[in-house]
Write a protein that holds these residues in place. Structure first.
Motif, mmCIF file in Angstrom:
data_model
loop_
_atom_site.group_PDB
_atom_site.id
_atom_site.type_symbol
_atom_site.label_atom_id
_atom_site.label_comp_id
_atom_site.label_asym_id
_atom_site.label_seq_id
_atom_site.Cartn_x
_atom_site.Cartn_y
_atom_site.Cartn_z
ATOM 1 N N GLN A 270 -1.180 2.840 7.224
ATOM 2 C CA GLN A 270 -1.707 2.919 8.904
ATOM 3 C C GLN A 270 -0.778 1.950 9.815
ATOM 4 O OE1 GLN A 270 -5.388 0.639 8.677
ATOM 5 N NE2 GLN A 270 -6.409 2.441 7.745
ATOM 6 N N ALA A 271 0.202 1.357 9.238
ATOM 7 C CA ALA A 271 1.144 0.756 9.878
ATOM 8 C C ALA A 271 2.501 1.571 10.032
ATOM 9 C CB ALA A 271 1.322 -0.745 9.734
ATOM 10 N N ARG A 272 2.485 2.659 9.497
ATOM 11 C CA ARG A 272 3.655 3.631 9.485
ATOM 12 C C ARG A 272 4.726 3.037 8.496
ATOM 13 N NH1 ARG A 272 2.944 4.291 15.499
ATOM 14 N NH2 ARG A 272 1.514 5.933 15.531
ATOM 15 N N TYR A 273 4.443 2.347 7.500
ATOM 16 C CA TYR A 273 5.339 2.087 6.343
ATOM 17 C C TYR A 273 5.188 3.263 5.442
ATOM 18 C CZ TYR A 273 6.273 -2.555 7.452
ATOM 19 O OH TYR A 273 6.839 -3.956 8.246
ATOM 20 N N ARG A 274 6.184 3.723 4.602
ATOM 21 C CA ARG A 274 5.939 4.653 3.596
ATOM 22 C C ARG A 274 6.186 3.876 2.342
ATOM 23 N NH1 ARG A 274 9.647 7.299 0.517
ATOM 24 N NH2 ARG A 274 11.249 6.251 1.310
ATOM 25 N N VAL A 275 4.852 4.238 1.620
ATOM 26 C CA VAL A 275 4.652 3.663 0.201
ATOM 27 C C VAL A 275 5.280 4.585 -0.622
ATOM 28 C CG1 VAL A 275 3.028 2.946 -1.544
ATOM 29 C CG2 VAL A 275 2.516 2.300 1.079
ATOM 30 N N CYS A 276 6.469 4.020 -1.248
ATOM 31 C CA CYS A 276 7.159 4.975 -2.155
ATOM 32 C C CYS A 276 6.656 4.848 -3.543
ATOM 33 C CB CYS A 276 8.596 4.508 -2.219
ATOM 34 S SG CYS A 276 9.130 2.929 -2.969
ATOM 35 N N GLY A 277 5.579 4.126 -4.042
ATOM 36 C CA GLY A 277 4.919 4.208 -5.110
ATOM 37 C C GLY A 277 4.069 2.853 -5.250
ATOM 38 N N ALA B 138 7.183 -0.240 -12.686
ATOM 39 C CA ALA B 138 7.923 -0.660 -11.291
ATOM 40 C C ALA B 138 9.377 -0.151 -11.701
ATOM 41 C CB ALA B 138 7.879 -1.884 -10.818
ATOM 42 N N LEU B 139 9.969 -0.605 -12.604
ATOM 43 C CA LEU B 139 11.469 -0.167 -13.093
ATOM 44 C C LEU B 139 11.636 1.266 -13.030
ATOM 45 C CD1 LEU B 139 12.231 -2.966 -15.685
ATOM 46 C CD2 LEU B 139 13.049 -2.915 -13.325
ATOM 47 N N SER B 140 10.676 1.836 -13.735
ATOM 48 C CA SER B 140 10.790 3.316 -13.846
ATOM 49 C C SER B 140 10.682 4.106 -12.341
ATOM 50 C CB SER B 140 9.521 3.771 -14.690
ATOM 51 O OG SER B 140 9.465 5.322 -14.759
ATOM 52 N N LEU B 141 10.036 3.307 -11.646
ATOM 53 C CA LEU B 141 9.729 4.154 -10.207
ATOM 54 C C LEU B 141 10.896 3.905 -9.457
ATOM 55 C CD1 LEU B 141 5.931 3.131 -9.153
ATOM 56 C CD2 LEU B 141 6.994 5.564 -9.443
ATOM 57 N N VAL C 123 3.721 -3.233 -6.223
ATOM 58 C CA VAL C 123 3.653 -3.786 -7.747
ATOM 59 C C VAL C 123 2.273 -4.668 -7.623
ATOM 60 C CG1 VAL C 123 4.659 -4.517 -9.533
ATOM 61 C CG2 VAL C 123 5.803 -3.495 -7.857
ATOM 62 N N GLU C 124 1.343 -4.081 -8.236
ATOM 63 C CA GLU C 124 -0.043 -4.877 -8.219
ATOM 64 C C GLU C 124 -0.987 -4.249 -9.281
ATOM 65 O OE1 GLU C 124 -3.291 -6.841 -8.168
ATOM 66 O OE2 GLU C 124 -1.714 -7.487 -6.250
ATOM 67 N N ASP C 125 -1.383 -5.034 -10.134
ATOM 68 C CA ASP C 125 -2.256 -4.293 -11.521
ATOM 69 C C ASP C 125 -3.775 -4.335 -11.140
ATOM 70 O OD1 ASP C 125 -2.824 -7.220 -11.418
ATOM 71 O OD2 ASP C 125 -2.552 -7.121 -13.699
ATOM 72 N N GLU C 126 -4.315 -4.880 -9.929
ATOM 73 C CA GLU C 126 -5.636 -4.511 -9.660
ATOM 74 C C GLU C 126 -5.777 -3.197 -8.689
ATOM 75 O OE1 GLU C 126 -7.991 -7.815 -8.407
ATOM 76 O OE2 GLU C 126 -6.420 -9.131 -8.737
ATOM 77 N N PHE C 127 -6.315 -2.155 -9.120
ATOM 78 C CA PHE C 127 -6.247 -0.904 -8.596
ATOM 79 C C PHE C 127 -6.953 -0.762 -6.921
ATOM 80 C CE2 PHE C 127 -8.667 3.041 -6.899
ATOM 81 C CZ PHE C 127 -7.482 3.927 -7.000
#
Length: 154
Positions: free
Chosen positions: A30-37, A45-48, A14-18
């Motif tokens: 790269q560290a093998r996390y899964r970014v879910c949004g 964020a609440l919608s996601l 949750v970050e507003d700077e692209f």
């Protein structure tokens, strides 16, 4: 570079700077996390989160829209979802406000990839191994007052 010790852990950014959001996504993947949004506002964020509950949230404090990351943090705390603040600001009053939301960590921008990954690993580990706070027991109801006795007749 560190690799996620949490298999397939999902992270909501949750970050507003692209550019910052994109950099965080690259570091995490790269560290093998899964970014879910990625969300640019609290509403987004609440919608996601209606579609998928993240394992942990990386959360900027100042976001697009009327609500701040502090507002979302209170909501996440109520849902028992761990979060780490990422902010360019670290003045004393903001830190006090942030602490009141019970974050698992706080990173100051600019950050190094290693800082993000170490903080995330420690935060998630701490969340998993620390029991949730116990809500104080409600006050027992007051004992009913005895009904007044009728006056004695002589």
């Amino acid at each position: 570079m560190l690799t996620s010790v949490i298999p397939t852990a999902s992270v909501l950014v949750v970050e507003d700077e692209f550019l910052v959001a994109h950099e965080l996504q690259m570091i995490l993947e790269q560290a093998r996390y899964r970014v879910c949004g990625q969300a640019f506002s609290v509403a987004e964020a609440l919608s996601l989160m209606q579609h998928e509950r993240p394992d942990i949230v990386l959360l900027d404090i100042y976001l697009q829209g009327e609500q701040t990351g502090l507002d979302l943090a209170r909501h996440l705390d109520g849902l028992n979802i761990p979060f780490v603040f990422i902010s360019a600001f670290a003045n004393a009053s903001l830190i006090e406000e942030a602490k009141a939301t019970r974050p698992q960590g706080y990173l100051v921008k600019p950050f190094r990839p290693q800082d993000v990954l170490v903080t995330l690993e420690i935060a998630y580990h701490r969340f998993q191994t620390t029991p949730p706070p116990v809500a104080p027991a409600p006050e027992p109801p007051a004992a009913p007052k005895p009904a007044p006795r009728p006056a004695a007749r002589h």
